[in-house]
Design an enzyme around this catalytic site. Sequence first.
Site, short mmCIF file in Angstrom:
data_model
loop_
_atom_site.label_atom_id
_atom_site.label_comp_id
_atom_site.label_asym_id
_atom_site.label_seq_id
_atom_site.Cartn_x
_atom_site.Cartn_y
_atom_site.Cartn_z
CB ILE A 235 -0.94 -0.07 1.19
CG1 ILE A 235 -2.09 0.94 1.21
CG2 ILE A 235 -0.35 0.16 2.46
CD1 ILE A 235 -3.32 0.36 0.51
NE ARG A 237 4.26 7.17 -3.70
CZ ARG A 237 3.28 7.42 -3.20
NH1 ARG A 237 2.40 6.43 -3.02
NH2 ARG A 237 3.13 8.86 -3.13
CG ASP A 261 -3.87 1.09 -3.48
OD1 ASP A 261 -4.84 1.05 -4.17
OD2 ASP A 261 -3.44 2.18 -2.81
CD GLU A 266 0.66 3.58 -9.03
OE1 GLU A 266 0.37 4.93 -8.81
OE2 GLU A 266 0.87 3.07 -7.90
CG HIS A 284 -2.22 4.96 -6.13
ND1 HIS A 284 -0.90 5.26 -6.23
CD2 HIS A 284 -2.29 5.39 -4.81
CE1 HIS A 284 -0.20 5.88 -5.36
NE2 HIS A 284 -1.08 6.13 -4.48
N GLY A 286 -5.97 4.01 -2.07
CA GLY A 286 -5.42 4.14 -0.66
C GLY A 286 -6.23 5.09 0.06
#
Length: 327
Positions: A235, A237, A261, A266, A284, A286
């Site tokens: 969660i 990087r 996540d 990305e 992503h 979170g």
Amino acid sequence: MTKSEQLQAVAILVPADFSDHAVGRIDRTFRRVGIERADPALVTGEMRRTVRGIASFAGVDAAMMDALPNLEIIASFGVGYDSVDVGHAAAKNIMVTNTPDVLTEEVADTAIGLLINTVRDLPRAETWLRDGSWVRRGNYPLSRLTLRARRVGIFGMGRIGQAIARRLEAFGLPVAYHNRHRVEGLAYQYHPTLKGLAEAVDTLISVAPGGASTQKAVNAGILSALGANGVFVNIGRGSTVDEAALAAALADGTIAAAGLDVFADEPNVPSALLDLPNTSLLPHVGSASEHTRRAMADLCVDNLVAWFTDRRPLTPVPETAHVKART
Ligand code: NAP
Ligand code: 8YV
């Protein structure tokens, strides 16, 4: 000139896809200057002359800072600021701020949700119901994995790591951690190395920041130490993980499952991870509730307001905490 008129003369550069709430507040408080993205090739002569602040979502590199000679502050949206070249900012006397604390509990909630999804296979169980398999094929198969009797290691026992640990305590699971430094007053078992932590647990949750010191820290050796019953959740990087090694470890049974996540590139997710049946993947999210993103937007703008009124930000990052306002 009143304080408010003075602020309205301050030019703040805002990239196109920024938080609507933050944009609204910047419009009411400062003079907003729009830009497609933080790219020095897009900086006009007027921006060069006037821009004193950037509200940043996706990062600011050294070249962008150099393109704006009057830049005083980068207000970064998010607690992680690995996409801002803080070393260069500090060297150029540019303040960098982030948005800690206001997202801690939300991100910890997401981490726990992702952990349970990964271990108990809940997203696939829901698909089984929705696609009619429950009616046609009967009960969803029992999950191979359980949270019961797991031992959890947290890589990055900071604000969010501790919020995750508090939740895990309520679940009755023992917690250990690895940071570069032991956290004073924290009763969880400390491991001075990530390898030592991975050997001691079967469930590893990474909430460590990105950057050079954590680059691909979760590698083949760490995953092997976690073992065949191992579950890895990230969660923090994506850059902290060797994704090729992770995909291989999931495919050959070195570990049992992973919940992710965050990813190295990305929004591109390696097909090796997408294709595996033992991954649970999120885009992503979170901190991505309206409530928490609004609080982050407010803190991001509050930092700009504090800087241009009191000449002191609310939440400077440690690397630029010493930076003083120019006048
Ligand atoms: P924090 O309070 O600064 O905690 C970071 C922890 O990581 C600290 O305890 C630090 O301890 C440890 N750490 C840093 N570098 C390390 C290294 N090289 N080796 C081992 N441990 C290291 O930050 P936070 O507020 O908890 O946020 C943590 C990270 O979560 C952010 O930086 C961001 O990348 C990520 N995040 C993700 C989402 C999401 O949406 N998925 C949302 C928010 C945050 P030491 O200094 O003692 O090493
Ligand atoms: C945000 C995050 O999605 O705060 C962080 O570090 O990763 C998330 O809360 C991100 O910062 C948006 O750019």
